[in-house]
Structure formats: C-alpha cells, structure tokens
Design a protein around this motif. Sequence first.
Motif, mmCIF file in Angstrom:
data_model
loop_
_atom_site.group_PDB
_atom_site.id
_atom_site.type_symbol
_atom_site.label_atom_id
_atom_site.label_comp_id
_atom_site.label_asym_id
_atom_site.label_seq_id
_atom_site.Cartn_x
_atom_site.Cartn_y
_atom_site.Cartn_z
ATOM 1 N N MET A 1 22.705 26.057 33.846
ATOM 2 C CA MET A 1 23.185 25.875 32.468
ATOM 3 C C MET A 1 22.205 24.984 31.720
ATOM 4 S SD MET A 1 26.838 24.323 31.141
ATOM 5 C CE MET A 1 27.731 25.686 31.892
ATOM 6 N N ASN A 2 21.724 25.453 30.569
ATOM 7 C CA ASN A 2 20.770 24.644 29.820
ATOM 8 C C ASN A 2 21.487 23.746 28.837
ATOM 9 O OD1 ASN A 2 20.977 25.980 27.141
ATOM 10 N ND2 ASN A 2 20.140 27.738 28.237
ATOM 11 N N ALA A 3 20.673 22.857 28.191
ATOM 12 C CA ALA A 3 21.254 21.814 27.340
ATOM 13 C C ALA A 3 21.921 22.368 26.102
ATOM 14 C CB ALA A 3 20.174 20.797 26.961
ATOM 15 N N THR A 4 21.596 23.585 25.714
ATOM 16 C CA THR A 4 22.188 24.153 24.497
ATOM 17 C C THR A 4 23.373 25.054 24.798
ATOM 18 O OG1 THR A 4 20.666 26.021 24.565
ATOM 19 C CG2 THR A 4 19.978 24.105 23.282
ATOM 20 N N SER A 5 23.818 25.094 26.065
ATOM 21 C CA SER A 5 24.856 26.042 26.448
ATOM 22 C C SER A 5 26.177 25.796 25.738
ATOM 23 C CB SER A 5 25.062 26.004 27.967
ATOM 24 O OG SER A 5 25.419 24.699 28.382
ATOM 25 N N SER A 6 26.442 24.554 25.301
ATOM 26 C CA SER A 6 27.689 24.256 24.604
ATOM 27 C C SER A 6 27.645 24.656 23.134
ATOM 28 C CB SER A 6 28.017 22.763 24.723
ATOM 29 O OG SER A 6 26.988 21.984 24.158
ATOM 30 N N PHE A 7 26.476 25.100 22.660
ATOM 31 C CA PHE A 7 26.314 25.535 21.277
ATOM 32 C C PHE A 7 26.077 27.042 21.253
ATOM 33 C CE2 PHE A 7 25.260 21.089 21.238
ATOM 34 C CZ PHE A 7 25.785 20.621 20.050
ATOM 35 N N PRO A 8 26.582 27.732 20.231
ATOM 36 C CA PRO A 8 26.325 29.175 20.144
ATOM 37 C C PRO A 8 24.842 29.460 19.985
ATOM 38 C CG PRO A 8 27.286 28.339 18.099
ATOM 39 C CD PRO A 8 27.374 27.234 19.103
ATOM 40 N N ALA A 9 24.413 30.631 20.451
ATOM 41 C CA ALA A 9 23.008 31.003 20.350
ATOM 42 C C ALA A 9 22.583 31.046 18.884
ATOM 43 C CB ALA A 9 22.789 32.356 21.006
ATOM 44 N N PHE A 10 21.371 30.552 18.624
ATOM 45 C CA PHE A 10 20.852 30.531 17.262
ATOM 46 C C PHE A 10 20.219 31.880 16.969
ATOM 47 C CE2 PHE A 10 17.797 29.040 13.946
ATOM 48 C CZ PHE A 10 18.742 28.536 13.069
ATOM 49 N N ALA A 11 20.578 32.485 15.849
ATOM 50 C CA ALA A 11 20.200 33.868 15.569
ATOM 51 C C ALA A 11 18.775 34.020 15.049
ATOM 52 C CB ALA A 11 21.177 34.479 14.565
ATOM 53 N N GLN A 12 18.169 32.934 14.558
ATOM 54 C CA GLN A 12 16.856 33.031 13.930
ATOM 55 C C GLN A 12 15.729 32.856 14.950
ATOM 56 O OE1 GLN A 12 16.473 33.696 10.689
ATOM 57 N NE2 GLN A 12 18.572 33.445 9.996
ATOM 58 N N ARG A 13 14.641 33.573 14.737
ATOM 59 C CA ARG A 13 13.458 33.424 15.590
ATOM 60 C C ARG A 13 12.540 32.324 15.076
ATOM 61 N NH1 ARG A 13 8.412 37.561 15.818
ATOM 62 N NH2 ARG A 13 7.197 36.503 17.414
ATOM 63 N N HIS A 14 12.454 32.193 13.747
ATOM 64 C CA HIS A 14 11.616 31.178 13.107
ATOM 65 C C HIS A 14 12.479 30.288 12.226
ATOM 66 C CE1 HIS A 14 8.283 33.747 14.302
ATOM 67 N NE2 HIS A 14 8.694 34.717 13.507
ATOM 68 N N LEU A 15 11.917 29.148 11.847
ATOM 69 C CA LEU A 15 12.502 28.345 10.775
ATOM 70 C C LEU A 15 11.435 28.203 9.700
ATOM 71 C CD1 LEU A 15 14.829 26.702 9.596
ATOM 72 C CD2 LEU A 15 13.822 24.670 10.659
ATOM 73 N N LEU A 16 11.509 29.103 8.710
ATOM 74 C CA LEU A 16 10.509 29.125 7.643
ATOM 75 C C LEU A 16 11.019 28.466 6.370
ATOM 76 C CD1 LEU A 16 9.153 32.760 8.164
ATOM 77 C CD2 LEU A 16 8.334 30.617 9.164
ATOM 78 N N GLY A 17 12.325 28.314 6.253
ATOM 79 C CA GLY A 17 12.877 27.688 5.068
ATOM 80 C C GLY A 17 14.388 27.654 5.144
ATOM 81 N N ILE A 18 14.987 26.826 4.324
ATOM 82 C CA ILE A 18 16.441 26.764 4.239
ATOM 83 C C ILE A 18 16.995 28.037 3.603
ATOM 84 C CG2 ILE A 18 18.388 25.520 3.235
ATOM 85 C CD1 ILE A 18 16.971 24.004 5.489
ATOM 86 N N ALA A 19 16.201 28.652 2.719
ATOM 87 C CA ALA A 19 16.665 29.840 2.000
ATOM 88 C C ALA A 19 17.065 30.971 2.934
ATOM 89 C CB ALA A 19 15.585 30.317 1.024
ATOM 90 N N SER A 20 16.491 31.025 4.132
ATOM 91 C CA SER A 20 16.775 32.121 5.065
ATOM 92 C C SER A 20 17.968 31.828 5.971
ATOM 93 C CB SER A 20 15.542 32.397 5.925
ATOM 94 O OG SER A 20 15.209 31.262 6.715
#
Length: 317
Positions: A1-20
């Motif tokens: 189990m990894n450290a992010t297992s308690s959080f839902p999977a993040f759908a984005q591949r990149h973080l290019l801006g808040i607008a997305s």
Amino acid sequence: MNATSSFPAFAQRHLLGIASLQPHEIEQLIDLAEAEVAVGRRRDKKKSTLKGRTQINLFFEASTRTQASFELAGKRLGADVMNMSVANSSVKKGETLIDTAMTLNAMRPDILVVRHHSAGAVALLAQKVACSVVNAGDGAHEHPTQALLDALTIRRRKGRIAGLIVTICGDVLHSRVARSNILLLNALGAQVRMVAPSTLLPRGIEQMGVEVHRRMADGLKDADVVMMLRLQRERMAGSFVPSVREYFRYFGLDSDKLKIAKPDALVMHPGPMNRGVEIASEIADGPQSVIEEQVEMGVAVRMAVMEALIGGPEDTV
C-alpha cells in the motif's frame, strides 16, 4: 500500500494550470498537501513514495524559492532529483525548446518541473514528452502550485475558503500568481477583489469574475485576506507607475491601510518581497502576516502534486 492509498486516484497526468482542474481536484490536492505538512514537521522527513523515480527541474527563469521548494519536495519523497542549469545548457547555444524536450525525454524521467518566461511554453513541452510535467510558472500565464499553497495557507488559518473576501493588490497585469489565484479562489467559492492602478490591470479582468477597485480603501474594506503582489519591474517595458515612492503611498500596504480590512485579516505575499514598495516591513513581519507559513506550505503542496501525479504503482514494461 502506497502513501496515497487513502486518497482517490488523481485523474490528471500533468499540472499545467488551475484552469484545467475541477473544484474537487483542487480540494484533493489541498487535502493531500495537508497530510504532507505533518511530514515536514517530523524529525525524519523522508518518505519512499517516489523511490526510484526521477525528477528533473528545468528552470529557464531564475527562482531560488520555487526551485528549492520543488527540489526539497522531491527529495523528501525519495525521488532522484536533478536541477538542470539552463544558463549552461545547450539552450544558450541555440537549441530549441522542443530539442531540449526530446533530449530530456530520452533520459526517461518520470516528472519534469518547468519554469519558462513564455506563456504556453510548458504546455508545449508537455506535448512532446512521455512523463508528467508540472508548470512552475510560465510567463504571465499561470503558477498553479503557488495558488495551491496560498489556498492551503488560507484554509489552515480560516478553516474554509468559500465565502471569504480575498483582496489581491498590486501588479496584476504581469502576475501569473494573480491569475492562478483568481481561478482557484473563484472555483472554491471565495469573493475575489483586485486592487491596482489602471496601468497595472489587464484589459477585461472583470470577465474573470472579480471585483475591480482602483483605491485601496475600497478594495480592502472588510477583507478576510490581503494578498500583496510584487511590482515586477523586470517585465515592464515602459513606465507603469510615476515613482516607487508614489506607488507605495497609494498602493503599498501599511498599518493604516490594513486597518480597513477585518481585524483578523491575513496578510500574504508570494515573494520575493520589495519592502517599502508594495508592503511595509512592520506589516510583512507583523502578527497578521502568514508569509513564512506560505513558504512552508509550498513544500507540502509540491510534495502533494508530485505524489498525486506519479506516486502510484510503477508501470510494468
């Protein structure tokens, strides 16, 4: 189990801006960053979430604060971190951004953190590489992790963002921080005001869903948060203010102007500060200032972003 297992999977591949991002994705990153704050306050600050992953920081613009924050975040997550010195790179010898992207892509990094002086350059680079890309600031376009750390700081102090009056003051015209904060704060239900001289307001700024004021007394009235912006003289081609002294007189935050806001208003600044230009020292160092806390939250947010993007199970080949 990894450290992010308690959080839902993040759908984005990149973080290019808040607008997305959708509001729930913004809140997901802030929630994850909240958990990372505790990591930074432990004696042992190391995690193994990104063990074996490679992070390259590619900064075409100098930024000691942001680059150091991303480097520390990556190392705390266990990543192998490389800072690429653009001043000594082939870019200075005429290599294009696309050539640089292809070269780095051949090294098979897992994540690129990119700051560039041209708006849209980071998004272009993201189209050419196989790894995740984080926008660490592109021209006057966006600076998403700064907006996220500002939101985390506000929420920790105020308990919420929805319904708060947040006044952003200063050089809005040249500020990617302002743009990202407008998008994020509006998405989470805050009331956003802009205060600046007409010469430092982008044309059509009202269309972004903000109140616009040209007098500090109007914009600061009953504000819950006062966010000051640096006068970015290095981006100015021409004269936008009569003088630094006059600018501070009318638009610098001092004790008299701060009294117009709510008594418990937070004072914020993305840094670096020009003391005596946009903010007085007694305010920057005063009891309402959360500027140092913003720096701490920056590491937590950047850990959260990289963990969300590439902290899942390793891909099989």
